[in-house]
Design a protein around this motif. Structure first.
Motif, short mmCIF file in Angstrom:
data_model
loop_
_atom_site.label_atom_id
_atom_site.label_comp_id
_atom_site.label_asym_id
_atom_site.label_seq_id
_atom_site.Cartn_x
_atom_site.Cartn_y
_atom_site.Cartn_z
N ASN A 94 0.83 -1.21 0.00
CA ASN A 94 0.00 0.00 0.00
C ASN A 94 0.86 1.26 0.00
OD1 ASN A 94 -1.94 -2.02 1.85
ND2 ASN A 94 -2.98 -0.73 0.36
N ASN A 98 2.84 3.50 4.87
CA ASN A 98 2.10 3.55 6.13
C ASN A 98 2.15 2.19 6.81
OD1 ASN A 98 -0.70 2.08 5.79
ND2 ASN A 98 -0.37 3.18 3.86
N MET A 99 1.44 2.03 7.89
CA MET A 99 1.53 0.79 8.66
C MET A 99 1.18 -0.44 7.83
SD MET A 99 2.82 1.32 11.60
CE MET A 99 2.56 -0.33 12.21
N ASN A 100 0.26 -0.29 6.87
CA ASN A 100 -0.05 -1.43 5.99
C ASN A 100 1.18 -1.84 5.17
OD1 ASN A 100 -2.92 -1.86 6.48
ND2 ASN A 100 -3.17 0.19 5.63
N THR A 101 1.91 -0.80 4.68
CA THR A 101 3.12 -1.06 3.90
C THR A 101 4.16 -1.76 4.78
OG1 THR A 101 2.68 1.20 3.14
CG2 THR A 101 4.60 0.06 2.18
N TYR A 103 3.73 -3.50 7.46
CA TYR A 103 3.34 -4.87 7.80
C TYR A 103 3.72 -5.80 6.63
CZ TYR A 103 0.78 -9.02 8.93
OH TYR A 103 0.47 -10.32 9.18
N LYS A 109 3.78 -4.86 13.49
CA LYS A 109 2.37 -4.55 13.72
C LYS A 109 2.15 -3.25 14.47
CE LYS A 109 1.10 -9.34 13.51
NZ LYS A 109 1.37 -10.54 14.27
N THR A 178 0.19 5.20 10.82
CA THR A 178 -1.18 4.74 11.05
C THR A 178 -1.53 3.82 9.87
OG1 THR A 178 -1.98 6.68 9.87
CG2 THR A 178 -1.99 6.79 12.29
N TYR A 179 -2.61 3.05 10.04
CA TYR A 179 -3.06 2.18 8.95
C TYR A 179 -3.98 3.00 8.05
CZ TYR A 179 -1.16 -1.83 11.43
OH TYR A 179 -0.32 -2.71 12.05
N ASP A 180 -3.40 3.93 7.31
CA ASP A 180 -4.19 4.86 6.51
C ASP A 180 -3.61 4.93 5.10
OD1 ASP A 180 -5.58 6.90 5.37
OD2 ASP A 180 -4.96 8.44 6.81
N ASN A 181 -4.37 4.40 4.12
CA ASN A 181 -3.89 4.34 2.74
C ASN A 181 -4.27 5.57 1.92
OD1 ASN A 181 -2.85 1.75 3.15
ND2 ASN A 181 -4.80 0.81 2.63
#
Ligand code: FDA
Length: 368
Positions: A94, A98-101, A103, A109, A178-181
């Motif tokens: 992503n 961000n945190m998704n990337t 992970y 996490k 943050t988990y923000d795409n």
């Protein structure tokens, strides 16, 4: 007296906004464009009910409420949020970082783990005085993000090795814990429902428009029609390239109509490895949550710019900025001509900035 107050050269957003404000103040406006359509680079072509962004993906975003209200007064914007995907050698990540990337990259996490991972890679690289883009990027986000998500993409974009690119191209790299795409930080973003043409059509209401009309090929005849020229084309071309050409980076778009409903599940997928020749694939229907039975995708290939090719991105290096400064000086002394927009100002403008710039100029001119 001449039949028009203003001859506006270029029906891109800058010219359209200028025309609208002039008409609002009772002026007569003639807008010409050498292309066969209005809207400049925001122009959309309707293919199978899908608005295809012919000159590259255009996502409107701004923090400026008056500009957002202004565009929405011509066409309602949807709630599209830009959240691109990066494909590196078949692995998906992503964007923005961000945190998704993080992970996907490292299986971390928590923000703390992610920060520690980046800090560790930055420390190991031990770069104190970055000499080029590669060193600059690594000193900001470490080696993994750089190699998988920045290096190949940037090298394709600029047609040069990252080690040969100046470090100033990257000043900072936004990293979000943050988990923000959501790619943009702006308060407002979206796509005009029904496409960008509704915006340019609305702005040009009340103006006379002549398409397929090149200003330089018809200069005498056109200038005889209006008191003042508003020029939004290339500034070096206006002055007959007397100080040389300003350089650009260009793009080649390969559009494909596919007999399938959904090709990649997202409007924007970036290809971040150097081996894939295109930088991204755009699937236009997703900008408007389209449900058409077919789909249109566009492969975007960065290109060297040569005279006559579409100029997309100005190359604001020392040489070009110096040449531009000379043209700008001439422009300031040119009577009865107003210069505006990305080509006349030789700078990259986002749409909200180009609108803001035209509104500002007309506010001074019409004093309201
Ligand atoms: P624009 O180039 O649109 O218009 C100038 C017009 O003048 C053209 O139509 C041209 O034909 C005409 N012209 C020039 N010379 C002439 C002559 N001699 N005679 C007659 N006509 C002449 N922004 C954003 O906010 N979000 C986004 O996602 C994107 N995406 C994006 C992708 C790509 C690939 C690019 C290159 C740009 C973007 N942009 C963007 C930026 C956006 O395209 C830009 O802000 C506006 O289009 C600029 O409007 P202008 O009117 O300045 O120029």
């Amino acid at each position: 007296t001449k039949p028009f107050d203003y001859l506006i050269v270029g029906a891109g957003l800058w010219g359209c906004v200028f025309a609208h404000q002039a008409v609002k103040h009772g002026k007569k406006t003639l807008v010409v464009d050498r292309r066969g359509h209005i809207g400049g680079n925001t122009y959309c072509e309707n293919v199978e009910g899908i608005n295809v962004h012919k000159y590259g993906a255009h996502i409107f975003h701004t923090n400026d409420k008056p500009i957002w209200d202004f565009v929405n007064s011509f066409v309602e914007f949807n709630r599209y949020t830009n959240s691109p995907i990066a494909n590196f050698k078949g692995e998906l990540y992503n964007l923005p970082f961000n945190m998704n990337t993080f992970y996907s990259l490292w299986k971390v996490k928590t923000p703390e783990e992610a920060r520690a991972k980046i800090a560790e890679q930055v420390r190991q690289a031990d770069i104190t005085d970055p000499q080029n883009l590669e060193e600059q990027a690594i000193s900001l986000v470490g080696t993994d993000i750089y190699h998988k998500l920045i290096k190949g993409y940037t090298e394709k974009q600029w047609g040069r090795k990252a080690t040969e690119l100046p470090s100033f191209i990257i000043k900072r790299l936004p990293v979000r814990f943050t988990y923000d795409n959501n790619y943009f930080n702006d308060k407002y973003q979206g796509i005009p429902i029904g496409g960008y043409n509704k915006l340019s059509e609305g702005l040009l209401e009340g103006s006379e428009v002549r398409l397929g009309t090149d200003y330089f090929a018809n200069r005498k005849e056109l200038e005889a029609l209006a008191e003042t020229v508003v020029y939004t084309g290339k500034i070096d071309e206006y002055f007959d390239f007397r100080f040389g050409s300003l350089e650009y980076r260009s793009l080649r778009f390969e559009h494909q109509l596919l007999d399938q409903e959904n090709f990649q599940g997202n409007a924007v997928v970036n290809y971040t490895e150097a081996e894939v020749p295109y930088t991204r694939i755009i699937e236009h229907k997703h900008f408007e949550f389209g449900t058409q039975p077919k789909t249109v995708v566009t492969y975007e290939y960065p290109q060297e710019w040569t005279q006559g090719a579409e100029p997309y991105y100005p190359i604001n290096d020392t040489r070009n900025d110096e040449v531009f400064r000379k043209y700008k000086e001439l422009a300031e002394n040119e009577s009865n001509v107003i210069f505006g927009g990305r080509l006349a100002e030789y700078r990259y403008y986002d749409m909200h900035q180009v609108i803001g710039s035209a509104l500002k100029r007309t506010k001074v001119l019409f004093q309201s």
